[in-house]
Scaffold this motif. Structure first.
Motif, PDB file in Angstrom:
ATOM      1  N   GLY A   9       0.800  -1.223   0.000  1.00  0.00           N
ATOM      2  CA  GLY A   9       0.000   0.000   0.000  1.00  0.00           C
ATOM      3  C   GLY A   9       0.830   1.268   0.000  1.00  0.00           C
ATOM      4  N   HIS A  10       2.142   1.127   0.202  1.00  0.00           N
ATOM      5  CA  HIS A  10       3.040   2.284   0.193  1.00  0.00           C
ATOM      6  C   HIS A  10       3.672   2.441  -1.184  1.00  0.00           C
ATOM      7  N   SER A  11       4.100   3.645  -1.471  1.00  0.00           N
ATOM      8  CA  SER A  11       4.689   3.934  -2.784  1.00  0.00           C
ATOM      9  C   SER A  11       6.088   3.319  -2.903  1.00  0.00           C
ATOM     10  N   ASP A  14       8.610   5.239  -0.975  1.00  0.00           N
ATOM     11  CA  ASP A  14       8.731   4.886   0.440  1.00  0.00           C
ATOM     12  C   ASP A  14       9.675   3.708   0.629  1.00  0.00           C
ATOM     13  N   VAL A  15       9.567   2.724  -0.244  1.00  0.00           N
ATOM     14  CA  VAL A  15      10.430   1.541  -0.167  1.00  0.00           C
ATOM     15  C   VAL A  15      11.885   1.933  -0.442  1.00  0.00           C
ATOM     16  N   GLU A  16      12.095   2.738  -1.478  1.00  0.00           N
ATOM     17  CA  GLU A  16      13.451   3.184  -1.804  1.00  0.00           C
ATOM     18  C   GLU A  16      14.052   3.990  -0.647  1.00  0.00           C
ATOM     19  N   ARG A  68       9.717  -5.757  -6.013  1.00  0.00           N
ATOM     20  CA  ARG A  68      10.332  -5.483  -4.712  1.00  0.00           C
ATOM     21  C   ARG A  68      11.259  -6.616  -4.280  1.00  0.00           C
ATOM     22  N   GLY A  69      10.976  -7.830  -4.719  1.00  0.00           N
ATOM     23  CA  GLY A  69      11.889  -8.941  -4.476  1.00  0.00           C
ATOM     24  C   GLY A  69      13.192  -8.752  -5.233  1.00  0.00           C
ATOM     25  N   SER A  70      13.105  -8.225  -6.442  1.00  0.00           N
ATOM     26  CA  SER A  70      14.308  -7.924  -7.221  1.00  0.00           C
ATOM     27  C   SER A  70      15.124  -6.837  -6.554  1.00  0.00           C
ATOM     28  N   TRP A  71      14.445  -5.829  -5.999  1.00  0.00           N
ATOM     29  CA  TRP A  71      15.145  -4.764  -5.280  1.00  0.00           C
ATOM     30  C   TRP A  71      15.882  -5.340  -4.086  1.00  0.00           C
TER      31      TRP A  71
END
Length: 75
Positions: A9-11, A14-16, A68-71
């Motif tokens: 639910g976050h952009s 935000d993850v970066e 996000r798994g790749s990140w």
């Protein structure tokens, strides 16, 4: 160090930002010579490592990952 990554639910920003913050914390702890144990809920679907790749995830990941798994894997 325990981390809880932002959920879907976050952009992506935000993850970066969280990966950047964790990188800064880890760098500071390494400079101090601390032994680091990092655990957390990464909110990512990491797929299996291929032959010759980083052993950070190992053979027990999902068959199919997501962005996000790749990140996580490249971080």
């Amino acid at each position: 160090i325990c981390a809880y990554m932002p959920h879907v639910g976050h952009s992506d920003e935000d993850v970066e930002s969280m990966y950047l913050l964790l990188s800064e914390v880890l760098e500071g702890e390494r400079k101090l010579g601390h032994c680091i144990i990092l655990a957390g809920d990464w909110n990512a679907e990491a797929c299996n490592c291929s032959e010759g790749s980083s052993p950070s995830i190992g053979p027990h990941g999902n068959q199919i990952g997501n962005t996000r798994g790749s990140w996580l894997h490249s971080w």
